[in-house]
Every structure is written in C-alpha cells, then in structure tokens.
Write an enzyme that holds these catalytic residues in place. Structure first.
Site, mmCIF file in Angstrom:
data_model
loop_
_atom_site.group_PDB
_atom_site.id
_atom_site.type_symbol
_atom_site.label_atom_id
_atom_site.label_comp_id
_atom_site.label_asym_id
_atom_site.label_seq_id
_atom_site.Cartn_x
_atom_site.Cartn_y
_atom_site.Cartn_z
ATOM 1 N N GLN A 123 -21.751 59.462 52.955
ATOM 2 C CA GLN A 123 -21.397 58.136 52.461
ATOM 3 C C GLN A 123 -22.653 57.281 52.383
ATOM 4 O O GLN A 123 -23.412 57.181 53.357
ATOM 5 C CB GLN A 123 -20.359 57.474 53.380
ATOM 6 C CG GLN A 123 -19.591 56.328 52.712
ATOM 7 C CD GLN A 123 -20.260 54.962 52.825
ATOM 8 O OE1 GLN A 123 -21.074 54.745 53.713
ATOM 9 N NE2 GLN A 123 -19.890 54.039 51.946
ATOM 10 N N ASP A 258 -15.890 50.028 44.001
ATOM 11 C CA ASP A 258 -17.182 49.805 44.642
ATOM 12 C C ASP A 258 -18.109 49.033 43.700
ATOM 13 O O ASP A 258 -18.390 49.492 42.591
ATOM 14 C CB ASP A 258 -17.801 51.164 44.973
ATOM 15 C CG ASP A 258 -19.062 51.078 45.810
ATOM 16 O OD1 ASP A 258 -19.656 49.983 45.901
ATOM 17 O OD2 ASP A 258 -19.465 52.116 46.369
ATOM 18 N N GLY A 284 -12.741 49.940 47.922
ATOM 19 C CA GLY A 284 -14.112 49.539 47.661
ATOM 20 C C GLY A 284 -15.127 50.524 48.218
ATOM 21 O O GLY A 284 -14.842 51.716 48.383
ATOM 22 N N HIS A 285 -16.318 50.009 48.531
ATOM 23 C CA HIS A 285 -17.441 50.838 48.969
ATOM 24 C C HIS A 285 -17.113 51.603 50.248
ATOM 25 O O HIS A 285 -17.450 52.774 50.386
ATOM 26 C CB HIS A 285 -18.662 49.940 49.169
ATOM 27 C CG HIS A 285 -19.901 50.666 49.570
ATOM 28 N ND1 HIS A 285 -20.576 51.526 48.732
ATOM 29 C CD2 HIS A 285 -20.618 50.653 50.742
ATOM 30 C CE1 HIS A 285 -21.641 52.010 49.340
ATOM 31 N NE2 HIS A 285 -21.681 51.506 50.566
ATOM 32 N N PHE A 286 -16.488 50.929 51.206
ATOM 33 C CA PHE A 286 -16.109 51.565 52.465
ATOM 34 C C PHE A 286 -14.633 51.968 52.376
ATOM 35 O O PHE A 286 -13.752 51.339 52.954
ATOM 36 C CB PHE A 286 -16.353 50.626 53.640
ATOM 37 C CG PHE A 286 -17.808 50.395 53.936
ATOM 38 C CD1 PHE A 286 -18.556 51.326 54.628
ATOM 39 C CD2 PHE A 286 -18.441 49.229 53.513
ATOM 40 C CE1 PHE A 286 -19.901 51.123 54.904
ATOM 41 C CE2 PHE A 286 -19.780 49.008 53.782
ATOM 42 C CZ PHE A 286 -20.518 49.957 54.481
#
Length: 317
Positions: A123, A258, A284-286
């Site tokens: 990640q 993201d 999203g990103h996480f």
C-alpha cells in the site's frame, strides 16, 4: 485481467475475524543493522507468510483491523519502516532515508525472522519497498496483493504536480511541500477524501498521524523520502518487466476514489499480468478504513485458490 466492480456487501461475501489465540496480535521489535524495527505479528508461525507493508504517513497500525481476519490461516508480519510508527527514527545525518534503504531494512528483518517465502501486501510507500524486494529476489514472492500502490506513470494523479516540481528543484519547492506535510487539514483529508462513509473512520487515525509528523526532526525525514520518490518513478519499467516475466498471482484491491492514485493505475497492472484479479472498491486512499471485511474476504478467496499449492502447505521459513 479480471476487472470487477466494487465488491458487494452481501454478508455471504464477508470474512469474519478469527477468535481466540488465532486473533492475538503480538507487538515485537528486532534489531536490523543497529536500527530497532517494530513489527506486529499474528497467526501460526508455520503458516504461509504475508508481509504487509504500510503507506505514508501511517505505520503497521493501518493493518490492525485486517490482521484478525487473516490470522487463522496465515503468518502475518507488518513492520514499521525506519522513521515511522514505533521503529527507530535516526537523524538523516545518521541514516539515509531512501526507498532502497527502507527495503534493505525490511529484507534484514525477514532474515532475522527466517522468512524466505511470502505474499506481499503493498500500500502506497509499501509498493516501492515491496517491488524492490520482489525484483531483487523474485523466487521469494508467492503472490502480490496491491492496494493503492503505483507502478505505472498514469497511476499518479494531478495531485502529484507539486511533488514532481519538488523533484526537479528541491530548494525552490521545499517550503511548499513542508507546509503540506505539516497541515492538519491535509492529515485529515488523507483519510476522508473519497471516503464513502466518513463517519466510519476514526478521527484518531489522522490526529495521531499529524502528531507523528510534527515530532522534532520528522519533517526532514519525510522530505527526504518525498524527494527520493522520484527513484520509484524511474524504476517503474524495471518493476513492470518483473511482473511480465514472473507473473506472480496478483490481487488488486483499490479504493477507486483515491485523490492521489488513479483507477488507471489499478487497471494498468493487467497489462503486465493479464490474470490479475482487480477489484475497484468504493473507498479512498486508505481503503482498509472502510472495506476491511471485503478486502479480507477477497484475500481469503484469492489466496485459497491462486496461491501456489506448495505455498499453501509450505512452512514460512
């Protein structure tokens, strides 16, 4: 390549966290070249290993909710990189904060733990670290799980413009990058931007990360890593060649909202690995903030069928 829509919420598709001893997470440290490396470990020591590599500005803490879902079947090792989490953060005068050096430390940790074969969970910053491990020793990689980690130029969104300017002229753009690193709103938006259900995300996540970034000396460490990120972009052709040649079983679980890493970056893995299974999640990103159960279920199904037979029964050492 199998590109699939966002994973559904049918309860039949959701994994359940392990209970009892299987779910216990141990918090350990090891010394690698004089650097104290903190890591979280769970699962049977003789089970197939998964090495989980975190992103910026997080730590192994980002996997805390995932580990209980996987610990009944896998040995899970989630380290904090030097300069992150609970690992040592020596001054840049004493330690070279480059992605090469971070990969060296993770490789050293694997040696200390006698782990020579593993699945990589990548990640963000964990992508460049993991691809360095994979290209150096492809025979050690059983499979890849990629969650918002980029290996293609089209994976970098327009939000990377200031970083690209910084790579070209560090002196001229350092103040701008420094202010972004130290912005409490930027810390908040790293987790909330693109989130489907912001109320599910614990605000301690970004408040703790902001405290981490404002520790004495931390911004200098992170500036060095932001500057060295240009070496990752230069290495994309090498990483792509590795994927084309070795075709490791690959699962992509991607937060499609993201703002930093694009959906095009997720789909691009299918060019090198046509058999890659790609899922675009409404996150999203996480993505683990919102979709941990879905990601765990996808991993169980994927690794249970695509992990090489020898690895499913093999010891991790």
């Amino acid at each position: 390549m199998t590109a699939l829509p966002p994973f559904g919420l049918d309860p039949r598709n959701l994994a359940s966290p392990a209970r009892g001893r299987a779910a216990l997470v141990k918090h350990k440290t090891a010394s690698v070249d004089g650097i104290r490396i903190f890591y979280r470990e769970a699962g049977p020591p003789d089970a197939p290993a998964i090495l989980l590599l975190h992103g910026f500005p997080s730590s192994s803490r980002m996997f805390a909710t995932l580990l209980p879902f996987l610990s009944s079947h896998y040995r899970l090792i989630a380290p904090d990189f030097p300069g992150f989490g609970h690992s040592d953060a020596p001054s840049p005068r004493e330690f070279s904060y480059t992605f090469d050096r971070l990969a060296d430390c993770v490789r050293g940790l694997l040696g200390e733990l006698d782990v020579s074969r593993y699945t990589l969970y990548l990640q963000d910053y964990g992508g460049p670290v993991g691809f360095r491990l994979a290209t150096a020793n492809p025979e050690r990689v059983a499979a890849l799980v990629i969650q918002n980690a980029v290996a293609h130029a089209e994976g970098l969104s327009e939000a990377w413009a200031i970083r690209k300017a910084f790579w070209l002229d560090r002196t001229a753009h350092e103040d701008e990058v420094r202010k972004a690193l130290l912005s409490p709103e930027a810390a908040r938006q790293r987790h909330l931007a693109g989130a489907r259900c912001p109320e599910l995300i614990d605000p301690d996540t970004w408040s703790d990360e902001f405290v981490f970034l404002t520790r004495p000396g931390m911004v200098e460490i992170q500036l060095d890593l932001v500057y060295d990120y240009r070496s990752n972009v230069a290495a994309y052709p090498q990483w792509q060649a590795y994927m084309r040649e070795h075709r490791p079983p690959t699962l992509v679980v991607w937060g499609k909202n993201d703002p930093l890493f694009t959906v095009a970056g997720a789909l691009a893995f299918g060019r090198e690995m046509p058999d890659a299974e790609i899922h675009l999640l409404n996150a999203g990103h996480f993505a683990l903030d919102e979709e941990v159960a879905a990601i765990a279920a996808l991993m169980h199904r994927f690794l249970g069928t695509r992990l090489p037979l020898d690895d499913r029964a093999a010891r991790s050492a």
